[in-house]
Design an enzyme around this catalytic site. Structure first.
Site, PDB file in Angstrom:
ATOM      1  N   LYS A 128      -7.089   5.112   0.230  1.00  0.00           N
ATOM      2  CA  LYS A 128      -5.633   4.913   0.228  1.00  0.00           C
ATOM      3  C   LYS A 128      -5.011   6.114  -0.454  1.00  0.00           C
ATOM      4  O   LYS A 128      -5.622   6.718  -1.335  1.00  0.00           O
ATOM      5  CB  LYS A 128      -5.271   3.646  -0.559  1.00  0.00           C
ATOM      6  CG  LYS A 128      -3.887   3.133  -0.312  1.00  0.00           C
ATOM      7  CD  LYS A 128      -3.890   2.103   0.789  1.00  0.00           C
ATOM      8  CE  LYS A 128      -2.521   1.595   1.124  1.00  0.00           C
ATOM      9  NZ  LYS A 128      -2.611   0.460   2.073  1.00  0.00           N
ATOM     10  N   ASP A 168       1.838   3.194   5.673  1.00  0.00           N
ATOM     11  CA  ASP A 168       1.908   2.040   4.766  1.00  0.00           C
ATOM     12  C   ASP A 168       3.388   1.950   4.374  1.00  0.00           C
ATOM     13  O   ASP A 168       4.250   2.560   5.047  1.00  0.00           O
ATOM     14  CB  ASP A 168       0.982   2.242   3.550  1.00  0.00           C
ATOM     15  CG  ASP A 168       0.709   0.940   2.792  1.00  0.00           C
ATOM     16  OD1 ASP A 168      -0.047   0.106   3.295  1.00  0.00           O
ATOM     17  OD2 ASP A 168       1.282   0.756   1.704  1.00  0.00           O
TER      18      ASP A 168
HETATM   19  N1  GLU Z   1      -1.791   0.474   5.406  1.00  0.00           N
HETATM   20  C1  GLU Z   1      -2.423  -0.443   6.304  1.00  0.00           C
HETATM   21  C2  GLU Z   1      -3.295  -1.410   5.536  1.00  0.00           C
HETATM   22  O1  GLU Z   1      -2.994  -1.722   4.404  1.00  0.00           O
HETATM   23  C3  GLU Z   1      -3.115   0.236   7.475  1.00  0.00           C
HETATM   24  C4  GLU Z   1      -4.178   1.234   7.131  1.00  0.00           C
HETATM   25  C5  GLU Z   1      -4.714   2.021   8.309  1.00  0.00           C
HETATM   26  O2  GLU Z   1      -4.315   1.773   9.441  1.00  0.00           O
HETATM   27  O3  GLU Z   1      -5.560   2.889   8.056  1.00  0.00           O
HETATM   28  O4  GLU Z   1      -4.267  -1.941   5.994  1.00  0.00           O
END
Ligand code: GLU
Length: 449
Positions: A128, A168
């Site tokens: 992340k 996100d």
């Molecule tokens: N931010 C999204 C999550 O919390 C998607 C992450 C992604 O697609 O890599 O799962």
């Protein structure tokens, strides 16, 4: 040493090491609380110090992000990427742009992402990233300059086989576009190093809808275990962003009536529910005009706008928190229960406090953690990577079929692992155990790295 003492000592040692990282410890404590029967049955995890290793990110990158606003004034933000675990595949997870972003919050999100990605059945590690930059109130040009500066450093650390960021909170198709453009410029390489791209230049159909649709599919599966359906149920959500709006869309399509939702300014109570006209208005308001929900009841007069108020006091059968961590506390949980709510299906990451979860579990209602019910987004990101590798595009129907299949499989895993380890019907335990075992076994196979 008995397992309760071992896990208590383990959590205490973690907290002593990083006393300020509150949300990270909250996420770790939740996972560890459900792993005791697994650790008892498989002492190899203790011998090989899997818990100690799995809570330690493989790498954290922290960097300066300088940029100039439209008046030429210079600002400096902080950028991060937490590359948490690559046992199952390249690091994968979103980028969050919001003033609340800290290393602690991203460490917690990357930890959760590792288990969520494991549950999707796809070969994805966990990561992340983000910055304490707020896109609200910034011009497109300012957002572009910021994103370019962010990538000027991050491009060294990501790549199709290494780490694949996505969107996100505060980071949608616009931001992904700017970041991808700069990544391509610096590397001279057009690859699927990001997901959440627009479909005309490599994105997957249904990626924007995937998290919200997945939440609705998961809620449908949960109700089916009680021989019930979404038909005629009242539902509320919280954040009206990408996840929330698409959850409203799919819940409505599957027969529910969505009567409450909210944004930064307040909440809407709309007793008639959201129909096609209201949904079109919401999509334009949120995705095109980036406006406030204050405008909703100016157009739809029977709806009520409640400044600064959350949605949780609105009576409903189903509640889907879709905003941010710890947005639903014990008081909110008790209000929901008093009003007869029977299903909580999390669309955001760790939105319910531990006390709220305990209240739901004690009341015996359906409760699913975000790492299971909001995994649809990253699952379709995985499908976007597959399409990019194959140099093809799947149709909307094809992607939707995969998404449904993945959400069904996550639902089944949660229930079967919970039952196998003596916690029948406990989605939180099932999700943590299923997610953990796959990562832990891959770590054992790969040795001490
Ligand atoms: N931010 C999204 C999550 O919390 C998607 C992450 C992604 O697609 O890599 O799962």
């Amino acid at each position: 040493m008995d397992i309760n003492t071992y896990t208590a000592d383990f959590l205490a040692a973690q907290q002593k090491r990083d006393p300020a990282q509150k949300v990270f410890h909250q996420a770790v404590a939740e996972v560890v609380s459900t792993l005791k029967p697994v650790l008892e049955q498989k002492p190899i995890y203790l011998k090989e110090k899997i818990l100690e290793r799995i809570v330690e990110p493989e790498r954290i990158i922290s960097f300066r992000v300088p940029w100039a606003d439209d008046k030429g004034e210079i600002h400096v933000n902080r950028g991060f990427r937490v590359q948490f675990n690559s046992a199952l595949g390249p690091y994968k997870g979103g980028i969050r742009f919001h003033s609340s972003v800290t290393q602690d919050s991203l460490k917690f999100l990357a930890f959760e992402q590792t288990f969520k990605n494991s549950l999707t059945t796809l070969p994805l590690g966990g990561g992340k990233g983000g910055s304490d930059f707020d896109t609200r109130g910034k011009s497109d040009a300012e957002v572009m300059r910021f994103c370019h500066s962010f990538i000027n450093e991050l491009y060294h650390h990501i790549g199709y086989h290494t780490d694949i960021p996505a969107g996100d909170l505060g980071c949608g198709a616009r931001e992904i576009g700017y970041m991808f453009g700069q990544y391509k410029k610096l590397t001279n390489d057009f690859t699927g190093a990001f997901t959440g791209k627009k479909p005309n230049w490599g994105g997957s159909l249904l990626r924007p809808q995937a998290t919200g649709y997945g939440v609705a599919y998961f809620a449908q599966n949960m109700l089916a275990t009680k021989k019930d359906t979404l038909q005629g149920k009242t539902a509320i959500i919280s954040g009206t962003g990408n996840v929330g709006v698409h959850a409203i869309e799919k819940l409505t399509e599957l027969g529910a009536k969505v009567v409450g939702f909210m944004d930064y300014d307040g909440s809407i109570y709309d007793a008639d529910g959201v129909d096609a006209e209201k949904l079109a208005f919401l999509k334009d308001l949120v995705f095109v005009r980036r406006g406030s929900l204050k405008e909703y009841n100016k157009k739809f007069k029977k709806a009520v706008f409640r400044p600064g108020q959350k949605t949780w006091d609105i009576p409903c059968d189903i509640a889907c928190p879709t905003a941010c961590e710890n947005e639903l506390d014990e008081h909110d949980a008790k209000t929901l229960l008093k009003n007869g709510c029977k299903c909580i299906c999390e669309g955001s990451n760790m939105p319910c406090t531990p006390q709220a979860i305990e209240a739901f579990q004690n009341a015996g209602i359906l409760y699913s953690p975000g790492k299971a019910s909001n995994a649809g987004g990253v699952a379709v990101s995985g499908l976007e990577m597959t399409q990019n590798s194959m140099r093809i595009y799947w149709t909307r129907e094809e992607v939707d079929q995969y998404l449904r299949r993945i959400m069904n499989s996550i639902h089944t895993s949660c229930l079967s692992y919970a039952e196998e380890y003596g916690m029948k019907g406990n989605y939180m335990a099932g999700a943590n155990i299923a997610g953990f075992i796959k990562v832990a076994d891959a770590m054992l196979d790969q040795g001490l790295v």
